[in-house]
Scaffold this motif. Structure first.
Motif, short mmCIF file in Angstrom:
data_model
loop_
_atom_site.label_atom_id
_atom_site.label_comp_id
_atom_site.label_asym_id
_atom_site.label_seq_id
_atom_site.Cartn_x
_atom_site.Cartn_y
_atom_site.Cartn_z
N LEU A 87 -59.86 10.20 -55.97
CA LEU A 87 -59.64 10.63 -57.22
C LEU A 87 -60.74 11.66 -57.63
O LEU A 87 -60.28 12.79 -58.05
CB LEU A 87 -59.42 9.61 -58.28
N ASN A 88 -61.99 11.53 -57.52
CA ASN A 88 -62.69 12.44 -57.74
C ASN A 88 -62.82 13.50 -56.64
O ASN A 88 -63.29 14.82 -57.21
CB ASN A 88 -64.18 11.82 -57.74
N THR A 89 -62.36 13.29 -55.55
CA THR A 89 -62.31 14.41 -54.68
C THR A 89 -61.12 15.51 -55.30
O THR A 89 -61.36 16.72 -54.95
CB THR A 89 -61.84 14.00 -53.24
N VAL A 90 -60.15 14.87 -55.53
CA VAL A 90 -58.94 15.63 -56.21
C VAL A 90 -59.29 16.41 -57.19
O VAL A 90 -59.07 17.69 -57.44
CB VAL A 90 -57.76 14.82 -56.42
N ILE A 91 -60.19 15.90 -58.12
CA ILE A 91 -60.60 16.40 -59.40
C ILE A 91 -61.52 17.86 -58.99
O ILE A 91 -61.51 18.73 -59.46
CB ILE A 91 -61.35 15.43 -60.41
N TYR A 92 -62.40 17.35 -57.95
CA TYR A 92 -63.43 18.55 -57.58
C TYR A 92 -62.72 19.67 -56.96
O TYR A 92 -62.82 20.71 -57.10
CB TYR A 92 -64.37 17.98 -56.50
N MET A 93 -61.54 19.46 -56.22
CA MET A 93 -60.86 20.33 -55.37
C MET A 93 -59.90 20.92 -56.44
O MET A 93 -59.57 22.43 -56.34
CB MET A 93 -59.97 19.65 -54.35
N LEU A 94 -59.61 20.76 -57.57
CA LEU A 94 -58.69 21.46 -58.56
C LEU A 94 -59.61 22.32 -59.31
O LEU A 94 -58.98 23.40 -59.59
CB LEU A 94 -58.31 20.31 -59.83
N LYS A 95 -60.79 21.97 -59.29
CA LYS A 95 -61.75 23.08 -60.08
C LYS A 95 -62.66 23.90 -59.18
O LYS A 95 -63.39 24.49 -59.29
CB LYS A 95 -62.78 21.92 -61.19
N ALA A 96 -62.13 23.75 -57.86
CA ALA A 96 -62.75 24.53 -56.92
C ALA A 96 -62.81 26.09 -57.09
O ALA A 96 -61.63 26.40 -57.33
CB ALA A 96 -62.39 23.98 -55.41
N PRO A 97 -63.63 26.87 -56.75
CA PRO A 97 -63.32 28.26 -56.64
C PRO A 97 -62.45 29.02 -56.03
O PRO A 97 -61.80 29.86 -56.42
CB PRO A 97 -64.88 28.81 -56.38
N GLU A 98 -62.19 28.38 -54.95
CA GLU A 98 -60.96 28.91 -54.08
C GLU A 98 -59.57 28.78 -54.81
O GLU A 98 -58.71 29.67 -54.57
CB GLU A 98 -60.90 28.17 -52.63
N THR A 130 -60.06 20.47 -68.09
CA THR A 130 -60.54 18.99 -67.89
C THR A 130 -59.69 18.17 -67.13
O THR A 130 -58.63 18.55 -67.53
CB THR A 130 -60.65 18.56 -69.55
N ALA A 131 -60.29 17.42 -66.15
CA ALA A 131 -59.35 16.68 -65.39
C ALA A 131 -60.19 15.26 -65.17
O ALA A 131 -61.48 15.31 -65.05
CB ALA A 131 -59.44 17.28 -64.00
N GLU A 132 -59.39 14.39 -65.58
CA GLU A 132 -59.72 13.05 -65.73
C GLU A 132 -58.96 11.87 -64.93
O GLU A 132 -57.67 12.11 -65.62
CB GLU A 132 -60.25 12.60 -67.20
N PRO A 133 -59.49 10.96 -64.42
CA PRO A 133 -58.41 9.87 -63.92
C PRO A 133 -58.16 9.08 -65.13
O PRO A 133 -58.89 8.77 -65.93
CB PRO A 133 -59.32 9.21 -62.93
N LEU A 134 -56.77 8.66 -65.16
CA LEU A 134 -56.34 7.83 -66.13
C LEU A 134 -56.81 6.30 -65.56
O LEU A 134 -56.90 5.88 -64.46
CB LEU A 134 -54.70 7.58 -66.28
N THR A 135 -57.06 5.45 -66.73
CA THR A 135 -57.67 4.31 -66.50
C THR A 135 -56.61 3.30 -65.61
O THR A 135 -55.33 3.16 -65.90
CB THR A 135 -57.95 3.43 -67.57
N LEU A 136 -56.96 2.67 -64.63
CA LEU A 136 -56.52 1.62 -63.68
C LEU A 136 -55.05 2.24 -63.18
O LEU A 136 -54.00 1.56 -63.23
CB LEU A 136 -56.03 0.30 -64.61
N SER A 137 -55.10 3.51 -62.86
CA SER A 137 -54.01 4.21 -62.27
C SER A 137 -54.40 5.12 -61.19
O SER A 137 -55.44 5.28 -60.94
CB SER A 137 -52.96 4.74 -63.36
#
Length: 178
Positions: A87-98, A130-137
Motif C-alpha cells: 500500500l505504501n509503495t502504491v501511495i509513493y508511486m501515485l505521488k511520484a514526479p514521473e 493526499t493518499a491514505e490507506p483505508l483501515t483494514l482493507s
C-alpha cells in the motif's frame, strides 16, 4: 487574641455573582463577540472556495506468473492479502514526479519547455494530493484539493490513468505483454 482562618466564614460565589461580571463588563464582551463574528464572516466571504475530489483505488496482490499457466494448483486458493508495504509503495508511486509530470503536461499547468515551472507545478500537485490507506482493507483513498471543481476532478482522473500506465511500465517483465 488571634483569629484563625477557620473562624472566618467561607464565601461561595453564586450564579448571580458570575452573571454580574457580564453586566459589569458588557461593553468588552459585546465588542469581543461582534469582533469575532465580523472576522469570521470576512474570512468566509473573502477567501476563495476550495473544492475536493476523492477516488478510491483497490490494490491487489501481485502474481509474477498468470495462474492459468501455473502448474502449482495450490496458488489458485491464494489468500488475497495486501501488505502495508504494498500500500505504501502504491501511495509513493501515485505521488511520484514521473506520474505527476503527465498530469501537469496533459492539463497544460506549465510550459513543457520550461523545466523549472514544470517542477514547480509538480511540487504544487504533490502538496494538493493526499493518499491514505483505508483501515483494514486493500483500498487507498486519494484526495485532491483545488479551486476549480471540474479541473481537479479531471486531474484526478488523469492521475489515475498515469499511475496505471506507470505501474504497468514498471512491472512489465517483457515489452508488449500486459
Amino acid at each position: 487574641m488571634t483569629r484563625t482562618s477557620e473562624s472566618r466564614p467561607l464565601q461561595q460565589q453564586t450564579a448571580r455573582d458570575l452573571a454580574s461580571i457580564f453586566f459589569i463588563k458588557k461593553r468588552v464582551f459585546l465588542m469581543t463577540f461582534f469582533g469575532i463574528l465580523f472576522g469570521a464572516l470576512a474570512v468566509s466571504l473573502l477567501s476563495p472556495n476550495i473544492y475536493e475530489a476523492n477516488m478510491q483505488m483497490v490494490v491487489k496482490p501481485f502474481n509474477a506468473k498468470p495462474l492459468v499457466f501455473d502448474e502449482d494448483s495450490s496458488r489458485m486458493n491464494v489468500f488475497n492479502e495486501v501488505t502495508e508495504k504494498t500500500l505504501n509503495t502504491v501511495i509513493y508511486m501515485l505521488k511520484a514526479p514521473e506520474v505527476l509530470r503527465e498530469v501537469v503536461l496533459e492539463h497544460k499547468l506549465a510550459d513543457p519547455s520550461d523545466e523549472s515551472s514544470v517542477l514547480r507545478e509538480i511540487a504544487i500537485l504533490q502538496g494538493s494530493i493526499t493518499a491514505e490507506p483505508l483501515t483494514l482493507s486493500s483500498l487507498i483513498e486519494v484526495r485532491m484539493r483545488g479551486r476549480d471543481a471540474e479541473g481537479i476532478a479531471e486531474q484526478l482522473n488523469t492521475l489515475a490513468a498515469a499511475y496505471i500506465r506507470h505501474h504497468i511500465k514498471i512491472n512489465q517483465a517483457t515489452e508488449g505483454r500486459l
